[in-house]
Design a protein around this motif. Structure first.
Motif, PDB file in Angstrom:
ATOM      1  N   PHE A  28      -9.673  -4.999  -1.888  1.00 49.50           N
ATOM      2  CA  PHE A  28      -9.185  -4.677  -0.550  1.00 49.50           C
ATOM      3  C   PHE A  28      -9.526  -3.232  -0.221  1.00 49.50           C
ATOM      4  O   PHE A  28      -9.637  -2.390  -1.120  1.00 49.50           O
ATOM      5  CB  PHE A  28      -7.662  -4.858  -0.469  1.00 49.50           C
ATOM      6  CG  PHE A  28      -7.221  -6.288  -0.533  1.00 49.50           C
ATOM      7  CD1 PHE A  28      -7.053  -7.024   0.620  1.00 49.50           C
ATOM      8  CD2 PHE A  28      -6.973  -6.899  -1.752  1.00 49.50           C
ATOM      9  CE1 PHE A  28      -6.643  -8.345   0.567  1.00 49.50           C
ATOM     10  CE2 PHE A  28      -6.566  -8.218  -1.822  1.00 49.50           C
ATOM     11  CZ  PHE A  28      -6.401  -8.944  -0.662  1.00 49.50           C
ATOM     12  N   LEU A  29      -9.670  -2.956   1.062  1.00 53.72           N
ATOM     13  CA  LEU A  29      -9.890  -1.602   1.563  1.00 53.72           C
ATOM     14  C   LEU A  29      -8.837  -1.339   2.625  1.00 53.72           C
ATOM     15  O   LEU A  29      -8.673  -2.132   3.558  1.00 53.72           O
ATOM     16  CB  LEU A  29     -11.289  -1.462   2.172  1.00 53.72           C
ATOM     17  CG  LEU A  29     -11.565  -0.175   2.940  1.00 53.72           C
ATOM     18  CD1 LEU A  29     -11.529   1.041   2.013  1.00 53.72           C
ATOM     19  CD2 LEU A  29     -12.914  -0.273   3.652  1.00 53.72           C
ATOM     20  N   GLU A  30      -8.132  -0.239   2.477  1.00 53.17           N
ATOM     21  CA  GLU A  30      -7.150   0.161   3.478  1.00 53.17           C
ATOM     22  C   GLU A  30      -7.509   1.557   3.964  1.00 53.17           C
ATOM     23  O   GLU A  30      -7.633   2.490   3.172  1.00 53.17           O
ATOM     24  CB  GLU A  30      -5.739   0.168   2.887  1.00 53.17           C
ATOM     25  CG  GLU A  30      -4.695   0.554   3.908  1.00 53.17           C
ATOM     26  CD  GLU A  30      -3.293   0.569   3.336  1.00 53.17           C
ATOM     27  OE1 GLU A  30      -2.357   0.657   4.156  1.00 53.17           O
ATOM     28  OE2 GLU A  30      -3.121   0.522   2.110  1.00 53.17           O
ATOM     29  N   ILE A  53      -7.415  -2.110  -4.898  1.00 53.78           N
ATOM     30  CA  ILE A  53      -7.349  -1.722  -3.493  1.00 53.78           C
ATOM     31  C   ILE A  53      -7.811  -0.279  -3.380  1.00 53.78           C
ATOM     32  O   ILE A  53      -7.387   0.590  -4.144  1.00 53.78           O
ATOM     33  CB  ILE A  53      -5.938  -1.929  -2.892  1.00 53.78           C
ATOM     34  CG1 ILE A  53      -5.946  -1.651  -1.387  1.00 53.78           C
ATOM     35  CG2 ILE A  53      -4.876  -1.121  -3.615  1.00 53.78           C
ATOM     36  CD1 ILE A  53      -4.720  -2.157  -0.649  1.00 53.78           C
ATOM     37  N   PHE A  54      -8.732  -0.035  -2.457  1.00 55.97           N
ATOM     38  CA  PHE A  54      -9.242   1.300  -2.176  1.00 55.97           C
ATOM     39  C   PHE A  54      -8.508   1.820  -0.945  1.00 55.97           C
ATOM     40  O   PHE A  54      -8.532   1.168   0.098  1.00 55.97           O
ATOM     41  CB  PHE A  54     -10.754   1.266  -1.914  1.00 55.97           C
ATOM     42  CG  PHE A  54     -11.547   0.828  -3.100  1.00 55.97           C
ATOM     43  CD1 PHE A  54     -11.977   1.755  -4.042  1.00 55.97           C
ATOM     44  CD2 PHE A  54     -11.859  -0.508  -3.285  1.00 55.97           C
ATOM     45  CE1 PHE A  54     -12.707   1.351  -5.150  1.00 55.97           C
ATOM     46  CE2 PHE A  54     -12.581  -0.928  -4.394  1.00 55.97           C
ATOM     47  CZ  PHE A  54     -13.008   0.011  -5.327  1.00 55.97           C
ATOM     48  N   CYS A  55      -7.853   2.953  -1.079  1.00 55.51           N
ATOM     49  CA  CYS A  55      -7.059   3.541  -0.004  1.00 55.51           C
ATOM     50  C   CYS A  55      -7.706   4.848   0.437  1.00 55.51           C
ATOM     51  O   CYS A  55      -7.937   5.735  -0.382  1.00 55.51           O
ATOM     52  CB  CYS A  55      -5.639   3.811  -0.477  1.00 55.51           C
ATOM     53  SG  CYS A  55      -4.779   2.326  -1.021  1.00 55.51           S
ATOM     54  N   VAL A  56      -8.000   4.937   1.725  1.00 58.23           N
ATOM     55  CA  VAL A  56      -8.633   6.131   2.282  1.00 58.23           C
ATOM     56  C   VAL A  56      -7.649   6.793   3.236  1.00 58.23           C
ATOM     57  O   VAL A  56      -7.237   6.193   4.232  1.00 58.23           O
ATOM     58  CB  VAL A  56      -9.939   5.770   3.021  1.00 58.23           C
ATOM     59  CG1 VAL A  56     -10.584   7.015   3.605  1.00 58.23           C
ATOM     60  CG2 VAL A  56     -10.898   5.025   2.096  1.00 58.23           C
ATOM     61  N   ASP A  57      -7.247   8.003   2.900  1.00 58.17           N
ATOM     62  CA  ASP A  57      -6.290   8.730   3.741  1.00 58.17           C
ATOM     63  C   ASP A  57      -6.294  10.196   3.318  1.00 58.17           C
ATOM     64  O   ASP A  57      -6.277  10.476   2.125  1.00 58.17           O
ATOM     65  CB  ASP A  57      -4.892   8.139   3.577  1.00 58.17           C
ATOM     66  CG  ASP A  57      -3.941   8.541   4.697  1.00 58.17           C
ATOM     67  OD1 ASP A  57      -3.815   9.748   4.970  1.00 58.17           O
ATOM     68  OD2 ASP A  57      -3.329   7.643   5.290  1.00 58.17           O
TER      69      ASP A  57
END
Length: 94
Positions: A28-30, A53-57
């Motif tokens: 998943f990508l968030e 899950i890859f989280c970009v923030d």
């Protein structure tokens, strides 16, 4: 888990329906994860036990967050996701 905002829960019925269309639930990508409310939901309810899950923030907020104290935002995200994460799931933050 500790959340101060809820911009996600109203999406759960729609996401639950969309999840039925996925052949697998491994990656998943968030983009934009804030305190991790959606991330935690995916970890607990959607992602396979060995998923990632890859989280970009940037964990800095934006102008609509001007009145919020975001000094502990990343730490709150990590605490929340650490609580929800299963042993073999991975959360990658960029």
């Amino acid at each position: 888990m500790k959340f101060t905002q809820d911009w996600f829960d109203y999406n759960i019925p729609h996401i639950t329906e969309l999840m039925k269309l996925l052949p697998e639930r491994k990656r998943f990508l968030e983009i934009g994860c804030f305190e991790g409310r959606a991330t935690c939901w995916f970890l607990e309810h959607a992602m396979d036990d060995y998923g990632i899950i890859f989280c970009v923030d940037p964990f800095e907020g934006s102008m609509e967050h001007a009145d919020l104290d975001l000094s502990e935002l990343y730490n709150r995200f990590k605490e929340n996701t650490n609580y929800a994460q299963k042993d073999n799931q991975r959360v990658v933050v960029k």
